[in-house]
Design a protein around this motif. Structure first.
Motif, PDB file in Angstrom:
ATOM      1  N   GLU A   1       0.825  -1.207   0.000  1.00 20.66           N
ATOM      2  CA  GLU A   1       0.000   0.000   0.000  1.00 20.66           C
ATOM      3  C   GLU A   1       0.864   1.263   0.000  1.00 20.66           C
ATOM      4  O   GLU A   1       0.501   2.267  -0.612  1.00 20.66           O
ATOM      5  N   LYS A   2       2.013   1.213   0.669  1.00 22.24           N
ATOM      6  CA  LYS A   2       2.927   2.358   0.666  1.00 22.24           C
ATOM      7  C   LYS A   2       3.415   2.635  -0.751  1.00 22.24           C
ATOM      8  O   LYS A   2       3.486   3.791  -1.182  1.00 22.24           O
ATOM      9  N   VAL A   3       3.751   1.565  -1.473  1.00 22.04           N
ATOM     10  CA  VAL A   3       4.210   1.723  -2.861  1.00 22.04           C
ATOM     11  C   VAL A   3       3.092   2.296  -3.724  1.00 22.04           C
ATOM     12  O   VAL A   3       3.307   3.225  -4.514  1.00 22.04           O
ATOM     13  N   LEU A   4       1.898   1.749  -3.562  1.00 19.99           N
ATOM     14  CA  LEU A   4       0.763   2.253  -4.337  1.00 19.99           C
ATOM     15  C   LEU A   4       0.499   3.729  -4.025  1.00 19.99           C
ATOM     16  O   LEU A   4       0.307   4.542  -4.939  1.00 19.99           O
ATOM     17  N   LYS A   5       0.520   4.084  -2.732  1.00 17.80           N
ATOM     18  CA  LYS A   5       0.262   5.472  -2.330  1.00 17.80           C
ATOM     19  C   LYS A   5       1.308   6.420  -2.917  1.00 17.80           C
ATOM     20  O   LYS A   5       0.960   7.499  -3.411  1.00 17.80           O
ATOM     21  N   ARG A   6       2.581   6.030  -2.874  1.00 17.20           N
ATOM     22  CA  ARG A   6       3.653   6.864  -3.451  1.00 17.20           C
ATOM     23  C   ARG A   6       3.411   7.132  -4.931  1.00 17.20           C
ATOM     24  O   ARG A   6       3.830   8.140  -5.471  1.00 17.20           O
ATOM     25  N   ASN A   7       2.732   6.201  -5.585  1.00 13.81           N
ATOM     26  CA  ASN A   7       2.474   6.322  -7.020  1.00 13.81           C
ATOM     27  C   ASN A   7       1.053   6.786  -7.327  1.00 13.81           C
ATOM     28  O   ASN A   7       0.605   6.729  -8.472  1.00 13.81           O
ATOM     29  N   GLY A   8       0.342   7.245  -6.271  1.00 12.88           N
ATOM     30  CA  GLY A   8      -1.001   7.791  -6.461  1.00 12.88           C
ATOM     31  C   GLY A   8      -2.026   6.747  -6.878  1.00 12.88           C
ATOM     32  O   GLY A   8      -2.976   7.073  -7.599  1.00 12.88           O
ATOM     33  N   ARG A   9      -1.836   5.504  -6.441  1.00 18.36           N
ATOM     34  CA  ARG A   9      -2.719   4.401  -6.820  1.00 18.36           C
ATOM     35  C   ARG A   9      -3.284   3.731  -5.577  1.00 18.36           C
ATOM     36  O   ARG A   9      -2.782   3.893  -4.474  1.00 18.36           O
ATOM     37  N   THR A  10      -4.335   2.971  -5.776  1.00 14.14           N
ATOM     38  CA  THR A  10      -4.945   2.186  -4.709  1.00 14.14           C
ATOM     39  C   THR A  10      -5.001   0.731  -5.164  1.00 14.14           C
ATOM     40  O   THR A  10      -4.790   0.420  -6.338  1.00 14.14           O
TER      41      THR A  10
ATOM     42  N   SER B   1      -7.678  -0.928  -5.429  1.00 14.62           N
ATOM     43  CA  SER B   1      -8.783  -0.994  -6.385  1.00 14.62           C
ATOM     44  C   SER B   1      -8.321  -0.623  -7.783  1.00 14.62           C
ATOM     45  O   SER B   1      -8.693  -1.279  -8.766  1.00 14.62           O
ATOM     46  N   ASP B   2      -7.498   0.434  -7.886  1.00 19.88           N
ATOM     47  CA  ASP B   2      -6.957   0.817  -9.202  1.00 19.88           C
ATOM     48  C   ASP B   2      -6.171  -0.339  -9.810  1.00 19.88           C
ATOM     49  O   ASP B   2      -6.325  -0.667 -10.990  1.00 19.88           O
ATOM     50  N   LEU B   3      -5.319  -0.925  -8.987  1.00 19.91           N
ATOM     51  CA  LEU B   3      -4.452  -2.012  -9.453  1.00 19.91           C
ATOM     52  C   LEU B   3      -5.272  -3.215  -9.928  1.00 19.91           C
ATOM     53  O   LEU B   3      -5.020  -3.771 -11.000  1.00 19.91           O
ATOM     54  N   ILE B   4      -6.252  -3.617  -9.142  1.00 20.68           N
ATOM     55  CA  ILE B   4      -7.086  -4.769  -9.491  1.00 20.68           C
ATOM     56  C   ILE B   4      -7.903  -4.475 -10.745  1.00 20.68           C
ATOM     57  O   ILE B   4      -8.038  -5.333 -11.626  1.00 20.68           O
ATOM     58  N   ARG B   5      -8.455  -3.264 -10.863  1.00 18.96           N
ATOM     59  CA  ARG B   5      -9.204  -2.905 -12.075  1.00 18.96           C
ATOM     60  C   ARG B   5      -8.292  -2.970 -13.303  1.00 18.96           C
ATOM     61  O   ARG B   5      -8.666  -3.524 -14.338  1.00 18.96           O
ATOM     62  N   ASP B   6      -7.080  -2.407 -13.181  1.00 17.25           N
ATOM     63  CA  ASP B   6      -6.144  -2.429 -14.312  1.00 17.25           C
ATOM     64  C   ASP B   6      -5.769  -3.859 -14.691  1.00 17.25           C
ATOM     65  O   ASP B   6      -5.703  -4.207 -15.876  1.00 17.25           O
ATOM     66  N   LEU B   7      -5.521  -4.695 -13.688  1.00 17.04           N
ATOM     67  CA  LEU B   7      -5.166  -6.083 -13.948  1.00 17.04           C
ATOM     68  C   LEU B   7      -6.332  -6.819 -14.616  1.00 17.04           C
ATOM     69  O   LEU B   7      -6.145  -7.550 -15.593  1.00 17.04           O
TER      70      LEU B   7
END
Length: 106
Positions: free
Chosen positions: A19-28, A30-36
């Motif tokens: 989550e820290k990595v996602l937050k640093r990149n402005g992602r959640t 949910s964003d990641l799962i939707r993109d995948l």
């Protein structure tokens, strides 16, 4: 558009780190799962990182199987003794190993 929920169990500490990595990149997540999900649906294929991961797992399993086979290959087997059948050789081996009378002897 109808939405569906995806639930997964992951290690809590690893989740916090991710989550820290996602937050640093402005992602959640949910964003990641939707993109995948979109990627899988659009391409009909796994992403490259997942194909590589599966390939590594398969290679590790192949090596384990080879090591197991090699253990049997390297195993010292008794020499054939004259006219004895396999059953008679096994019966002798049981007698040597366990002693006493072998009820399975021919």
């Amino acid at each position: 558009m109808t939405m569906a929920m995806v639930t997964a169990r992951v290690n809590a500490e690893r989740k916090r780190d991710a989550e820290k990595v996602l937050k640093r990149n402005g992602r959640t997540y949910s964003d990641l799962i939707r993109d995948l999900t979109d990627y899988l649906a659009d391409t009909g294929e796994l992403p490259e990182f997942e194909r590589l991961t599966l390939s590594l797992i398969q290679e590790r399993e192949r090596r384990k199987k080879q090591e197991l086979i090699q253990r049997f290959v390297d195993r010292n087997l008794p020499e054939a003794e004259g006219d004895l059948s396999d059953e008679e050789i096994l019966a002798q081996a049981r007698m040597e190993r366990f002693g006493g009378r072998d009820e399975t002897a021919v």
